[in-house]
Structures are given as C-alpha cells and as structure tokens.
Design a protein around this motif. Sequence first.
Motif, PDB file in Angstrom:
ATOM      1  N   SER A   1       0.940  -1.314  -0.072  1.00 35.41           N
ATOM      2  CA  SER A   1      -0.081   0.133  -0.054  1.00 35.41           C
ATOM      3  C   SER A   1       0.875   1.218  -0.106  1.00 35.41           C
ATOM      4  N   CYS A   2       2.041   1.045   0.671  1.00 37.41           N
ATOM      5  CA  CYS A   2       2.858   2.423   0.701  1.00 37.41           C
ATOM      6  C   CYS A   2       4.384   2.117  -0.294  1.00 37.41           C
ATOM      7  N   HIS A   3       4.584   0.956  -0.332  1.00 30.91           N
ATOM      8  CA  HIS A   3       5.900   0.559  -0.857  1.00 30.91           C
ATOM      9  C   HIS A   3       5.656   0.088  -2.260  1.00 30.91           C
ATOM     10  N   ASP A   4       6.219   0.367  -3.333  1.00 28.90           N
ATOM     11  CA  ASP A   4       5.957  -0.169  -4.775  1.00 28.90           C
ATOM     12  C   ASP A   4       6.909  -1.711  -4.781  1.00 28.90           C
ATOM     13  N   PRO A   5       6.072  -2.670  -4.814  1.00 30.16           N
ATOM     14  CA  PRO A   5       6.985  -3.889  -4.651  1.00 30.16           C
ATOM     15  C   PRO A   5       7.951  -4.040  -5.754  1.00 30.16           C
ATOM     16  N   HIS A   6       7.610  -3.387  -6.925  1.00 30.74           N
ATOM     17  CA  HIS A   6       8.239  -3.605  -8.155  1.00 30.74           C
ATOM     18  C   HIS A   6       9.481  -2.430  -8.050  1.00 30.74           C
ATOM     19  N   GLY A   7       9.402  -1.521  -7.264  1.00 32.11           N
ATOM     20  CA  GLY A   7      10.398  -0.688  -7.004  1.00 32.11           C
ATOM     21  C   GLY A   7      10.676   0.301  -8.560  1.00 32.11           C
ATOM     22  N   LYS A   8       9.578   0.534  -9.308  1.00 34.79           N
ATOM     23  CA  LYS A   8       9.875   1.189 -10.483  1.00 34.79           C
ATOM     24  C   LYS A   8      10.291   2.839 -10.463  1.00 34.79           C
ATOM     25  N   TYR A   9       9.877   3.422  -9.257  1.00 34.70           N
ATOM     26  CA  TYR A   9      10.412   4.864  -9.019  1.00 34.70           C
ATOM     27  C   TYR A   9      11.805   4.859  -9.104  1.00 34.70           C
ATOM     28  N   ARG A  10      12.320   5.827  -9.811  1.00 33.69           N
ATOM     29  CA  ARG A  10      13.653   6.057  -9.540  1.00 33.69           C
ATOM     30  C   ARG A  10      14.178   7.428  -9.708  1.00 33.69           C
ATOM     31  N   ARG A  11      15.252   7.638  -9.086  1.00 34.33           N
ATOM     32  CA  ARG A  11      15.707   9.123  -9.135  1.00 34.33           C
ATOM     33  C   ARG A  11      16.920   9.351 -10.136  1.00 34.33           C
ATOM     34  N   LEU A  12      16.407  10.206 -11.332  1.00 33.16           N
ATOM     35  CA  LEU A  12      17.502  10.184 -12.415  1.00 33.16           C
ATOM     36  C   LEU A  12      18.595  11.482 -12.104  1.00 33.16           C
TER      37      LEU A  12
ATOM     38  N   ALA B   1       5.836   4.622  -2.715  1.00 32.70           N
ATOM     39  CA  ALA B   1       5.382   5.019  -3.735  1.00 32.70           C
ATOM     40  C   ALA B   1       5.202   6.393  -4.354  1.00 32.70           C
ATOM     41  N   GLY B   2       5.186   6.185  -5.695  1.00 35.08           N
ATOM     42  CA  GLY B   2       5.464   7.855  -6.247  1.00 35.08           C
ATOM     43  C   GLY B   2       4.094   8.251  -7.052  1.00 35.08           C
ATOM     44  N   ALA B   3       4.523   9.238  -7.926  1.00 32.86           N
ATOM     45  CA  ALA B   3       3.253   9.870  -8.740  1.00 32.86           C
ATOM     46  C   ALA B   3       2.654   8.753  -9.533  1.00 32.86           C
ATOM     47  N   GLY B   4       1.412   8.586  -9.549  1.00 34.87           N
ATOM     48  CA  GLY B   4       0.615   7.593 -10.269  1.00 34.87           C
ATOM     49  C   GLY B   4       0.374   6.275  -9.548  1.00 34.87           C
ATOM     50  N   TYR B   5       0.968   5.981  -8.450  1.00 37.38           N
ATOM     51  CA  TYR B   5       0.962   4.724  -7.983  1.00 37.38           C
ATOM     52  C   TYR B   5      -0.666   4.600  -7.272  1.00 37.38           C
ATOM     53  N   THR B   6      -1.421   3.833  -7.712  1.00 38.54           N
ATOM     54  CA  THR B   6      -2.619   3.525  -7.314  1.00 38.54           C
ATOM     55  C   THR B   6      -3.087   2.443  -6.428  1.00 38.54           C
ATOM     56  N   LYS B   7      -3.561   2.532  -5.422  1.00 38.48           N
ATOM     57  CA  LYS B   7      -4.208   1.382  -4.563  1.00 38.48           C
ATOM     58  C   LYS B   7      -5.425   1.546  -3.958  1.00 38.48           C
ATOM     59  N   ASP B   8      -6.470   0.882  -4.283  1.00 40.17           N
ATOM     60  CA  ASP B   8      -7.884   0.782  -3.567  1.00 40.17           C
ATOM     61  C   ASP B   8      -8.321   2.345  -3.621  1.00 40.17           C
ATOM     62  N   GLY B   9      -8.141   2.932  -4.559  1.00 44.11           N
ATOM     63  CA  GLY B   9      -9.316   4.364  -4.585  1.00 44.11           C
ATOM     64  C   GLY B   9      -8.125   5.508  -4.118  1.00 44.11           C
ATOM     65  N   ILE B  10      -7.097   5.187  -4.053  1.00 45.75           N
ATOM     66  CA  ILE B  10      -6.077   6.488  -3.541  1.00 45.75           C
ATOM     67  C   ILE B  10      -4.854   6.412  -4.529  1.00 45.75           C
ATOM     68  N   THR B  11      -4.410   7.673  -4.809  1.00 48.68           N
ATOM     69  CA  THR B  11      -3.451   7.671  -5.840  1.00 48.68           C
ATOM     70  C   THR B  11      -2.403   8.596  -5.266  1.00 48.68           C
ATOM     71  N   PHE B  12      -1.130   8.129  -5.294  1.00 50.98           N
ATOM     72  CA  PHE B  12      -0.017   8.908  -4.715  1.00 50.98           C
ATOM     73  C   PHE B  12       0.479  10.071  -5.795  1.00 50.98           C
ATOM     74  N   THR B  13       0.920  11.112  -5.366  1.00 52.64           N
ATOM     75  CA  THR B  13       1.416  12.353  -6.328  1.00 52.64           C
ATOM     76  C   THR B  13       2.960  12.630  -6.286  1.00 52.64           C
ATOM     77  N   GLY B  14       3.689  11.780  -5.507  1.00 52.95           N
ATOM     78  CA  GLY B  14       5.116  11.992  -5.549  1.00 52.95           C
ATOM     79  C   GLY B  14       5.616  11.207  -4.501  1.00 52.95           C
ATOM     80  N   VAL B  15       6.921  11.226  -4.488  1.00 52.70           N
ATOM     81  CA  VAL B  15       7.815  10.409  -3.305  1.00 52.70           C
ATOM     82  C   VAL B  15       8.411  11.462  -2.305  1.00 52.70           C
ATOM     83  N   PRO B  16       8.658  11.263  -1.190  1.00 52.84           N
ATOM     84  CA  PRO B  16       9.263  12.035  -0.144  1.00 52.84           C
ATOM     85  C   PRO B  16      10.665  11.754  -0.311  1.00 52.84           C
ATOM     86  N   ALA B  17      11.729  12.754   0.084  1.00 49.02           N
ATOM     87  CA  ALA B  17      13.195  12.583   0.106  1.00 49.02           C
ATOM     88  C   ALA B  17      13.648  12.274   1.535  1.00 49.02           C
ATOM     89  N   ALA B  18      14.621  11.399   1.556  1.00 48.29           N
ATOM     90  CA  ALA B  18      15.318  10.999   2.760  1.00 48.29           C
ATOM     91  C   ALA B  18      16.431  10.202   2.379  1.00 48.29           C
TER      92      ALA B  18
END
Lengths: 320, 419
Positions: B157-168, B206-223
Amino acid sequence: MRDAIAKYLVLALATGLFLTPFPAQAGAEVNSTFLYSLANFHGKVPYSDVRVRVDRSRGEVYVVDRGIVRVFNENGMEFFWFGDNPELESIYDLAVDEKGDLFLLSFDLSHPEDPKYYLIQCNYRGDVKAKRKLTNLPAEFSRFFPNYMYYRDGRFLFLSSAKMQVVVTDRDGAFRKGYDLAEILEIPGKDRPNTEIFGFNLDAEGNMLFTVPVLFRAYVVSQEGKTVASFGKAGSAPGMFGVVSGIAKDDQGNYLVVERLRSVVMVFDKEFRFQREFGYRGDKPANLIRPNEVAVGNAGKLYVTQVRNKGVSVFSVTND
Amino acid sequence: MKVAKVTLLAVLAALVAVGVATTAYSFHSGGVAECGGCHSMHSPAAGGTFLLVGTDQSSACLTCHEHAGDTGPASYHISTAPGDMPAGTAPLQRTPGGDFGWLKKDYTFVVRGTTINEDGDTHGHNIIAADFGYAVDGVNAAAPGGTFPSAQLACNSCHDPHGKYRRLVGGTVATTGAPIKASGSYTAATNEPDGTGAVGVYRLLAGAGYTKDGITFTGVPAAKVPSSYNRTEAATQTRVAYGVATTGGHNAWGTWCGTCHTGMHSSGNYVHPIDQGVGSSIATIYGQYVKSGDMTGVAASSFSSLTPFSTNSSDYTVLAGLAQNNDSQLGGPATSDQVNCMSCHRAHASGWEFGLRWNMEGEFMTYNSLFPGTDTTPTVPQFARGRLGAETQAAYYDRPVTKFASYQRVLCNKCHAQD
C-alpha cells in the motif's frame, strides 16, 4: 559438414544449459511420508516458527516457544511442560546431555541496553541445577550473543546467526574455540551486515551445516574451520535455492534443506545431488506453509517447523 | 558458420556463468528484485493472487523480512516472530519505521478500578499478513482521516513492490528512464544517480501515479538513512535525514502520508501543522530542550530520533551527510526546517498507541528515574500501562533512563517546552 557439426554442438550445449537448473537425480530413491503433527489432548498444537530439538537417545522431542518448553514423546504427544519459573529467564534454545540433563540458552532482557544470556543446567523437570555465563571469551567474541545452542561430546556449540560467529565451550561454559564463519566464507566486510545464517545444524561427524540465503548456498564446515563442501544454485525450479533456511543431515547421509519460497524440504544425497522435494504450500496435512527449521529424529523422522499456526509437521524420510 | 561459432561462445559463456554464480545479492537493489523471490511460476500459494509465494502480499514480504530466532535487531528484518517476543518482552527490531511485532502486543491493566485493554492494533499500521498472524485493523475500517480500506492494507500500500520509481541524474523521479543501479536510500556515493544509472527512491516508496484501492500518490518524499539502520540506540542515535522536496516527482512527507490520511493533513484542516517551517521560537526551544526541567542544551547537539524533523533541503547529498548513526550529526532544526508526520509517529509500528514515538497516554514517560513498568513502578499503573519497565525502555530503542528527566513529561515538550 563442419557447419552441421557446429550446429549439433550448439544444440547439445543449449540443451545442457536448459537442463542445468534441474540437477540429475541419482542413487537410491528417497521417499517421504507425512506422519502427523505434534499434538496434545486438545489436538494439533498450533505452533508458528518454533525451535525443535530431539533427544534421540530417549526418543523425546522438545519444542521451545515464547519461553515455554513442551516435551513430546516419540509418537508426537505432549506429556510435560516447563518454563514459568522466573529463574529460567526467557528460554530460547535447549540441548540435552548424555545423562538427560537439560541445558537452556536463556536471555535476560530486563535491561534492553545490556541484554544478557545464560547457560542454565536443569534436571528433566526443568528444575535449575546451575546457572552459568560463558567465560574466557576472547576479544573478537566479546560482543557475542548466541541464538542457537547444541551439545556434542561434552562440549557446547553456540551460534550467533546474524554475526555468523560460533563459540565452542566446555560443560562449564568456558571458551574453547571460536569460528568466524563469515571470514571462513571470505565474505567482504561491506556485505556482512546483510549476510546471515538462516539454518544451522551439526552432522554426526561434528561438521557445521548451515545455509546463507543471500548467497543461495548451503555449506559444510569442519571442526577445523575448513569449508568441506558447499552446494546450491539460485532459482525457483525443483532443487534450486530461493530463500533457503533450515538444514540437517539424516542417518542415510541425505542433506535436507528447507526452501521457504516454495515451501518445500529438498533432499540432496551425500554427493549433494538433488533427489526430490516434498511439502509444497497448502492446507493439506502433508503441505507446508513457509517452513523454517528441521530436526532429525529416530527411524527417519523429520520435524519441520512452519508458520500460520500449522504446527510442527513430522515426516518419514527414507531411502529405498 | 560464423553465426554458429558466436552462438557457441554465447552458450559456453552462459554455462560458465551459471556455474560460478556465487555473488551475494542485496535483492531489491533499489528496484525490482528477482521475480522468483516473490512469485512462483509453478507452485504459488494456493488461493493466493499474482502467483505470490505468500498467501497475500505482506506475507510474501515477511518471508524474508521476518526471521524466527532473532535475538536483537538484525539486518533487514522489520518484524519479530511471536516465539521471539514472549510475554513481558518487547519486539526485537529497532528500524526507524518500527517493528510490526508491536501490533501483536496487547496490554491489559487496571487504573483506579477500571480495567483497560490496550489493543496491539492501536500500535501502528495493521498490515494484513495471514501467514504471519497479522490481521486487519480491528478498530478502524478505513485509514483515519481518509477512505483507504483497512481490509486492503499491506506493505505494497505504501511501498512499490516492483520498485519502478527511480531518481534520475537530473534529480527528477520517474518510472522509466535510466536503469536503476542501486538503492537510493543509503549515504554512499554509489547510492546517487550518475551516468551509469538511476537509483531507487527512498525505501521503494510509492510515487506519482501509484494507485491502490482508490487512492493515488502524487510523488515520493526525500530522505537518506545510514546503511546500518536497524540497531539499538542505547549508545548512539540513528538519524534518518528527512528532506523537503516537492518538485520533479517529489512530495513533502506530510503530503505523502496525507494521500491516505487526507483529513490529518493541516492543509485545510484544523490539526497540528505539518510540512511547515518550525519557525524561530520552536527551533530555539528544540535546541535548548534537553529534558523536563533542563533547557541548557545547545542547538548543535539537540537532535533526538524520538522527535525528528525534515531538513529544508531537496539536496540528497546534504541529506546523506546528516544521516548518521554515530552521533556526529545532532544539529537541531533551522527555522525553515519542517515538522512532519514522522516527527511524532513511526511509519510501521511502535510500542505506543497510534504508532507514536513516545507514550502520550499519561503525563510521565519516566517516573522516579525509572521507566514505568508493572515491576518498576507498580503504584502508577497509568504510566506502566501493563508493560514491564524493560518493555518501556525497549519502546524507546533501549536508551538509558538517564537520557530523560527523573519525571520526564511527554515529548511534545521538545518543541513546546511546557514542562
């Protein structure tokens, strides 16, 4: 003509490559049969991820779960338990000596910033006879904190699976020998934090058997600290290593290795050739759900721990 | 003939490679891991989905991330097996996100004649992992402040299991582009993007566009986090350096959590502010506050991992410099640094209700220079809350009691100093 030979050679090698993940089967046929789950008078004990130890000379099976030790007879029925005495601390592992005295690896976590562990000697009822600390640990083992314990021929072997360290002591807990298994395997320092042992056991010769899941490998290390053998390949086909865990060697010389991802116990012969596997994820009695540890009993019995309250499953593993 | 020779060489090379594959793997490496680690083509979990090896998504994760037999914080483990945390002992893992094992810790105690049950469900995010005994939240049907159904809550729900989001290399986050070469969570130079590849986003979130059960993330936080992050804080603290990045596929931390907990975010809601600069007054207090009754601290050594904050920077190299576990970076907040959800809550679970970093259900965190416990302070059960003193200490990641005042008030005071 030369073209044709080359083509056939390519075809043969390609076929060989395809078959590589499925090691050849050889030797006597191995059979496995589900026998029962450990039980008491209420039915199957719904264990999840517990520690099982077998006292083969008396045919008794000990299960350690949340600080409580339950004792089962050779037919898998519980007949005694102990562990509620605060003197025993939090029991994590158990070994039995030739005389039938029980030795507990127990933790005192009352001061989380300074956890302690003890070797506690008990009689068969779990009454405390002696409580010892390990002594004379050399500097490189000064922060040693074990989570597995074994007894063999008057000596105890303690393992820290996360640090991949082994300490051997005498009966009184005095240091005799230590092994840094990560060093023996020549694991680079940068990889050590994420490299740990998931399954460990001793064979009849006193060799240390263990699995390292992130290396997709099982190892046999002698008492002299030499790697006698290693086996295993990453993959998800039968006989391949996904996340390997428990390991043991049975009386027929088979190596039994738990594969968590496919929920099976794999059987390799003494030459490390894959023979068969059994279990598979499911709710039927003979199925397993994310198995973890194995312990060898008498008459080909194999005790397998698992999760989801599926209990400790007992199989018969025999060679024809 | 030439084609055959080339093919022959390729096949031979492949055979050799198969035979000598002994390298250690870190599995995720910032992106999609080996498919066979989570999915099984021919023997998936019966009744499961997506050919997963576990009964459900979270069970697949815990196949590796929980290991029975642990005696303390261990590597990448984020959950303690029940057998390793008998009654009277705390879960063992000390990751910044917290040990999910706390969800299984129910406490019952009596205060002034009234029996109180503190359900483990209240201790954090109730992921559903049937194989490992984690069940749906028994209290909340949906995410507090939102609509995300509790019956669907899982690691993915919070982590993208396939880890597609990447920082270029340019700093933007995307699901496509340069290949992911490594995790972007850690502090080494190799954990930054360069000409050879991108890095994964922090913790495969989860990053922008990641959708689960009716909610869609709009970005990832930095840390950034030290590579040795699952550790006791008895001697030194583990500092996660939260950042503030809001462009190029990033979101501030509060906004990210607010994807599900919309009503909890201070934007348009009358709740505690988040994603806002702490201001000069709070920054000063944070720097001076040592413990109840002691305001003699200095800003340069005032950081507490029990009250972390977001550094107002989107520069990952700056964050990497702050993410230490040796107390070398204990500077307090500047006025523009921000309070975020993680300032008070742990992301996974904690020893306290609502996943808080400290016990809010009483005025004292310590009592008479002791960690409250049914054994240590039996006369004040309202502070012990059914725990032993050692469990209380473990919930504070093993800090010695001397880090607190003899009668320490709750850590809201780290910023507000009302004690």
